[in-house]
Design an enzyme around this catalytic site. Sequence first.
Site, PDB file in Angstrom:
ATOM      1  N   HIS A   1       0.856  -1.193   0.000  1.00 26.77           N
ATOM      2  CA  HIS A   1       0.000   0.000   0.000  1.00 26.77           C
ATOM      3  C   HIS A   1       0.888   1.238   0.000  1.00 26.77           C
ATOM      4  O   HIS A   1       2.050   1.189   0.427  1.00 26.77           O
ATOM      5  CB  HIS A   1      -0.897   0.003   1.236  1.00 26.77           C
ATOM      6  CG  HIS A   1      -1.964  -1.044   1.205  1.00 26.77           C
ATOM      7  ND1 HIS A   1      -3.113  -0.934   1.958  1.00 26.77           N
ATOM      8  CD2 HIS A   1      -2.068  -2.215   0.533  1.00 26.77           C
ATOM      9  CE1 HIS A   1      -3.886  -1.995   1.740  1.00 26.77           C
ATOM     10  NE2 HIS A   1      -3.261  -2.784   0.885  1.00 26.77           N
TER      11      HIS A   1
ATOM     12  N   GLU B   1       1.003   3.876   1.839  1.00 27.91           N
ATOM     13  CA  GLU B   1       1.529   4.272   3.148  1.00 27.91           C
ATOM     14  C   GLU B   1       2.678   3.360   3.577  1.00 27.91           C
ATOM     15  O   GLU B   1       3.693   3.837   4.090  1.00 27.91           O
ATOM     16  CB  GLU B   1       0.419   4.238   4.209  1.00 27.91           C
ATOM     17  CG  GLU B   1      -0.727   5.189   3.940  1.00 27.91           C
ATOM     18  CD  GLU B   1      -1.849   4.574   3.110  1.00 27.91           C
ATOM     19  OE1 GLU B   1      -2.973   5.115   3.163  1.00 27.91           O
ATOM     20  OE2 GLU B   1      -1.625   3.575   2.392  1.00 27.91           O
TER      21      GLU B   1
ATOM     22  N   CYS C   1      -6.005   2.232   5.738  1.00 25.72           N
ATOM     23  CA  CYS C   1      -6.687   0.993   6.112  1.00 25.72           C
ATOM     24  C   CYS C   1      -6.085   0.520   7.438  1.00 25.72           C
ATOM     25  O   CYS C   1      -5.071   1.051   7.887  1.00 25.72           O
ATOM     26  CB  CYS C   1      -6.497  -0.056   5.013  1.00 25.72           C
ATOM     27  SG  CYS C   1      -4.834  -0.761   4.947  1.00 25.72           S
TER      28      CYS C   1
ATOM     29  N   CYS D   1      -2.319  -0.199   7.248  1.00 25.78           N
ATOM     30  CA  CYS D   1      -1.498   1.008   7.127  1.00 25.78           C
ATOM     31  C   CYS D   1      -1.531   1.832   8.410  1.00 25.78           C
ATOM     32  O   CYS D   1      -0.521   2.426   8.794  1.00 25.78           O
ATOM     33  CB  CYS D   1      -1.961   1.836   5.937  1.00 25.78           C
ATOM     34  SG  CYS D   1      -1.664   0.994   4.362  1.00 25.78           S
TER      35      CYS D   1
END
Length: 162
Positions: free
Chosen positions: A59, A61, A89, A92
């Site tokens: 992801h 992040e 999420c 993250c």
Amino acid sequence: MSGSDLPANDQDWLQQAVDLAVANVAEGGGPFGAVIVRDGSLVASGQNRVTADLDPTAHAEVQAIRAAGKALGDFSLAGCTLYTSCEPCPMCLASSLWARLDRIVYAADRNDAADGGFDDREFYELFARDRSTWATRIETLALPRPTAPFEAWLRHDGRTEY
């Protein structure tokens, strides 16, 4: 805090994260971007690479956190702010907490992500439920010395404290 309440510098960094997300879509990636800033300077950035790298943890992040750790030569990102195009999420968010970021600033939220086909809400809701209701089974298995790794850690003189 609404966008108009953010200092201009926050808006600029957040806009950079959003711009990274839009650019990533044009390059075949997911619609997520992130930047990490310390003392008004860019430390690292990341874009969603899940499908490009076949890595469900890639992801934006997490990519930014990994790059920032390397750039700073430290696993602690204390003193840094994460600006991300969308509310992190749970993975993250947990990664951000482990990285000891001082602050997280995001643009779109989990409902906007759901409207865009990314239902992070589902994971937030999942963690609020009893594990017995999850599709993935989570089990513990008794071993004679399940704490052996921690005992070894505590005995190791050269360990790096978290």
